[in-house]
Design an enzyme around this catalytic site. Structure first.
Site, mmCIF file in Angstrom:
data_model
loop_
_atom_site.group_PDB
_atom_site.id
_atom_site.type_symbol
_atom_site.label_atom_id
_atom_site.label_comp_id
_atom_site.label_asym_id
_atom_site.label_seq_id
_atom_site.Cartn_x
_atom_site.Cartn_y
_atom_site.Cartn_z
ATOM 1 N N CYS A 187 0.825 -1.203 0.000
ATOM 2 C CA CYS A 187 0.000 0.000 0.000
ATOM 3 C C CYS A 187 0.868 1.266 0.000
ATOM 4 C CB CYS A 187 -0.989 -0.039 1.155
ATOM 5 S SG CYS A 187 -2.368 1.110 0.945
ATOM 6 N N HIS B 30 -3.756 -5.252 0.052
ATOM 7 C CA HIS B 30 -3.411 -5.731 1.397
ATOM 8 C C HIS B 30 -3.414 -7.260 1.454
ATOM 9 C CE1 HIS B 30 -3.586 -1.880 3.698
ATOM 10 N NE2 HIS B 30 -4.279 -1.523 2.629
ATOM 11 N N GLU C 279 -2.500 -9.104 3.811
ATOM 12 C CA GLU C 279 -2.821 -9.638 5.148
ATOM 13 C C GLU C 279 -4.313 -9.868 5.331
ATOM 14 O OE1 GLU C 279 -3.631 -5.346 5.522
ATOM 15 O OE2 GLU C 279 -2.033 -6.506 4.584
#
Length: 368
Positions: A248, A333, A335
Site C-alpha cells: 500500500c 493488502h 494480510e
C-alpha cells in the site's frame, strides 16, 4: 433518543440523519468502502486517519465489537457514515456496541442517510472534504471551516514512536517500517516464525543497518506518499542491501524511491472485493484495498521497476518488481483484514527472496 446529525460536504451538499457515537464536530476527507463485512477492521485501520468513512453496505454494527478483530490499538477514522446502524449486536464474540466504541474515542457517526447518493456523488466529483456535526453550527460557518488546508502529518500520528520487538522462532529477522501498520501484517510475519523489529516511519538507513535485518517490510499507512520524504531517502540508501517488500503506502514509497511517480485517484479504492491481475501468471486475485493514491503507469517506464499487477477495474498499477534488486510491492493488502485470503502467498514469496538473498542467489523469487 438519538439526536440529529449533519454531514456537510465542501460542495455545499448537506445530508441529515440520526447521530450515533460521540456528539460534536469532526472534519475529514469523505470516502466510501464497499466491503460487506469488516467494519471493525475498517475503523481500526490506521490508513483511514483523517477520513470520514462511508460504508456502502447498509447494515453496520450487527455483530458488535470485539478485541480480537482490531487492526491497531485504537480507531483512527474522523467520522463514520452508515445507512442503517444496528444498536443491538448479535454475535457470541461481541464485547461492546459500535455506538459505545465511537463514544469512547470521540468519533461521531451518522445513520439513516442515503449512502447510495453520497457514494455516487463521490464517484462523480471525486473525494470531497466534509464535516460531520451534531451541533447547530450554521452551514456557512461549516463550509468556511472546510477551506482550511487538509492535514499532511497522518503518518507521524499513527506510526509507533519507539522501536519494539515481536520475537519469532528462529525465523528471519524482519524490520517492519511502521507507516501505520495493521496488526494483520504482524500476524502473517509471526505466523511464519519471523523475528520482527517494528521501527518508526522516520527511521534512518544507518539505524536499519545496525539492526542487521534479513529483510525490510514497508507497511501500509495514510495520506500522500510525498508527505513522507524521509522514507524515500532511507529506501534509496538500503535498496540492494536487503530484500524489500512494500504494501500500500510502502508500495508507493518504493516507487518514488526508484524514480517513478504517484498521483491522487479520483475516489480511491476501498473494500474487500477488488480484482487484480498478476501479469506473470495471468491469474486474478480478489483483494482487500484502501488507498487514495496510486503509482502512475507511465512514470514506471525508464526506471528499474516493472509493473507486476494491474487493477481489473481501472487498470491502475497494483504491483511492482525491481529488475535488479530483491524488492517488490503491491498496492493491495495481502494480510486480508478484512478481505479474502487470495494474496497471502506474497508473504511466502518475501521469505523466499530472503532465503535466496542469504545464499547469494541473484535470481530472485519475483514470480510464483
Amino acid at each position: 433518543m438519538n439526536k440529529w446529525a449533519r454531514l456537510v460536504l465542501e460542495d455545499g451538499t448537506v445530508f441529515q440523519g440520526k447521530s450515533f457515537g460521540a456528539a460534536g464536530e469532526s472534519l475529514g476527507e469523505v470516502v466510501f468502502n464497499t466491503g460487506m463485512t469488516g467494519y471493525q477492521e475498517v475503523l481500526s485501520d490506521p490508513s483511514y486517519c483523517g477520513q470520514i468513512v462511508t460504508m456502502t453496505y447498509p447494515l453496520i454494527g450487527n455483530y458488535g465489537i470485539n478485541r480480537d478483530d482490531f487492526e491497531s490499538i485504537r480507531p483512527f477514522v474522523h467520522g463514520f457514515v452508515v445507512r442503517e446502524h444496528c444498536e443491538y449486536a448479535s454475535n457470541w464474540r461481541n464485547e461492546e456496541s459500535l455506538d459505545s466504541l465511537l463514544k469512547e474515542y470521540n468519533i461521531p457517526g451518522i445513520a439513516e442517510i442515503d449512502t447510495r447518493k453520497l457514494t455516487r456523488l463521490i464517484r462523480r466529483h471525486g473525494t470531497l472534504k466534509g464535516v460531520l456535526t451534531t451541533a447547530d453550527t450554521p452551514i456557512d460557518s461549516l463550509l468556511e471551516s472546510l477551506k482550511a488546508p487538509f492535514m499532511t502529518d497522518q503518518v507521524s500520528r499513527v506510526s509507533t514512536k519507539n522501536m519494539f520487538a515481536v520475537p519469532g522462532q528462529d525465523g528471519p529477522r524482519i524490520v517492519l517500517v511502521d507507516f501505520g501498520a495493521k496488526q494483520g501484517i504482524l500476524r502473517e510475519l509471526t505466523k511464519r516464525s519471523c523475528d520482527v523489529i517494528v521501527v518508526p516511519y522516520n527511521v534512518g538507513a544507518d539505524e536499519i543497518r545496525r539492526i542487521r535485518p534479513d529483510g525490510v517490510f514497508l507497511s501500509n499507512g495514510p495520506g500522500d506518499p510525498k508527505d513522507v520524504p524521509e522514507a524515500v531517502t532511507m529506501l534509496r540508501e538500503i535498496l540492494g542491501s536487503y530484500p524489500v517488500f512494500g504494501v500500500c503506502l510502502g508500495h508507493q514509497l518504493l516507487a518514488l524511491a526508484c524514480g517513478a511517480d504517484t498521483a491522487k485517484l479520483t475516489f480511491g479504492h476501498r473494500g474487500g472485493n477488488h480484482p487484480v491481475k498478476e501479469l506473470a501468471t495471468g491469474r486474478t486475485h480478489i483483494t482487500s484495498q484502501n488507498h487514495g493514491y496510486a503509482v502512475t503507469a507511465e512514470s514506471v517506464q525508464g526506471t528499474d521497476l516493472e509493473v507486476s499487477h494491474i487493477s481489473l477495474n481501472d487498470n491502475t498499477v497494483e504491483g511492482l518488481v525491481h529488475k535488479i534488486y530483491p524488492a517488490f510491492s503491491v498496492q493491495y493488502h495481502p494480510e486480508a483484514a478484512p478481505g479474502p485470503f487470495d494474496s497471502g502467498y506474497l508473504f511466502d514469496r518475501f521469505l523466499e527472496q530472503i532465503a535466496q538473498h542469504k545464499k547469494g542467489d541473484a535470481t530472485y523469487a519475483t514470480t510464483r
